[in-house]
Scaffold this active site. Structure first.
Site, short mmCIF file in Angstrom:
data_model
loop_
_atom_site.label_atom_id
_atom_site.label_comp_id
_atom_site.label_asym_id
_atom_site.label_seq_id
_atom_site.Cartn_x
_atom_site.Cartn_y
_atom_site.Cartn_z
N SER A 113 23.29 54.81 -23.70
CA SER A 113 22.89 53.80 -24.14
C SER A 113 21.04 53.87 -24.26
CB SER A 113 23.38 52.52 -23.19
OG SER A 113 22.55 52.61 -21.92
N ILE B 113 30.46 59.04 -26.23
CA ILE B 113 31.56 59.17 -27.11
C ILE B 113 31.61 59.83 -28.47
CG2 ILE B 113 32.79 57.13 -26.07
CD1 ILE B 113 32.10 55.74 -28.60
N CYS C 112 14.44 49.77 -15.18
CA CYS C 112 14.62 49.83 -13.78
C CYS C 112 15.71 50.71 -13.53
CB CYS C 112 14.94 48.00 -13.63
SG CYS C 112 13.63 47.04 -13.61
#
Length: 342
Positions: A192, A215, A156
């Site tokens: 992610s 990171i 989404c």
């Protein structure tokens, strides 16, 4: 001087403005793909945490569902019984789609991934089951090749960002589908598995040069020189950071889930487009408006509109069978034509 100041003014685009267009399309499409025997679509939403962002997302989802002709069934369950509750919803013919609010097991992403795989493919409104994710990364549109009647579901939030870029005309409609970001350089600050990495893949599969930053460093997502590859490939950019990516980017997309994080405004080139999909503001609003041509401070309402769009897509993927067992050809054609733009 006043004319010069007006010329430099940044255009702020609110998610609500973009969501209205999508919701109108969703309602119109639902009318064409539903059979007469089918009632109001039901979205079962499972909340097994006390995360404020998840609770707010659930509240917005409920409001948007009810305003647009969908039934929103919020089911607050204990995390230890969540799997059984999802399995029951999988088998419930009254449930058309399922959403689960994450994270459920903080610090244990493998357990959350297991829960994602518990949701039935045909009810996975978030596009997080392995088959949907596999298709997205491999730039495969359909679930049932070679019949090509059931379209894959895209996650989404990444799809919401794509729809925002389409609305902003960053996508070049003159070019064919799959190439419409050709020539664009985009930085995505988040990698992610739920949002940042899928978004980078989607943008690269549409022809963009994408710098994916987290990171651990920077990865380059492309479809090869001259977009010759059928799907994206990745390359580690050793020694690179925001200082190398942001100044050369046409679009900068922030998705860092940290209140204190800010994209360094001094790195943003004049005229860039800045989009924030984090629940926190990743850009210094007043400062970035002095440099960006377009600024989208949040995407939440677009994400919910895409959620309902995905729910209608799941309905369109179902067989067009009448009560007597025959195929409703008109309905089948409408389902085939649903959301032709992806």
């Amino acid at each position: 001087m006043a004319a010069q100041d007006n010329f430099k003014t940044c255009k702020v685009i609110l998610a609500e403005t973009i969501a209205k267009n999508l919701l109108s399309e969703v309602k119109d499409t639902l009318k064409t793909v539903q059979l007469d025997s089918e009632g109001k679509p039901t979205l079962a939403a499972f909340l097994a945490n006390d995360d404020p962002a998840a609770i707010k997302y659930a509240e917005w989802s409920k409001k948007t569902c009810e305003e647009n002709g969908f039934h929103f069934d919020l089911r607050q369950v204990d995390k230890d019984t969540l799997e059984e509750a999802i399995m029951a919803a999988n088998d419930d013919s009254a449930v058309d789609g399922i959403i689960v609010y994450y994270p459920i097991f903080p610090g244990n992403p493998a357990h959350d991934k297991y829960i994602q795989e518990t949701v039935a493919l045909e009810k996975d409104v978030e596009g997080l089951c392995h088959k949907h994710i596999y298709n997205m990364y491999h730039n495969t549109r359909f679930l049932d090749a070679p019949s090509n009647l059931k379209k894959s579901i895209l996650p989404c939030t990444p799809l919401a960002v794509v729809k925002i870029l389409e609305y902003l005309q960053i996508y070049n409609a003159i070019l064919p589908y799959g190439n419409r970001l050709y020539g664009k350089t985009i930085t995505v600050i988040n990698r992610s598995e739920v949002n940042g990495r899928p978004l980078a893949a989607l943008l690269a599969n549409d022809g963009a040069t994408v710098y994916s930053v987290d990171i651990t460093g920077v990865q380059l997502f492309t479809r090869g020189q001259g977009i010759k590859q059928p799907r994206h490939k990745t390359e580690e950019k050793e020694g690179w950071g925001l200082e190398q990516c942001v100044p050369i980017s046409d679009v900068i997309i922030g998705g860092v889930p940290a209140e204190k994080y800010k994209v360094p405004t001094e790195l943003v080139r004049d005229g860039a487009v800045c989009i924030n999909f984090s629940s926190f503001r990743n850009f210094d609003g007043p400062a970035v408006k002095e440099k960006a041509s377009i600024y989208v401070p949040s995407v939440g309402k677009v994400t919910i509109a895409v959620l309902l769009r995905n729910l209608v897509r799941l309905i369109a993927n179902r067989p067009s069978t009448k009560a007597d067992g025959s195929t409703d050809e008109t309905n089948a054609k409408a389902k085939s034509d649903a959301f032709l733009d992806g």
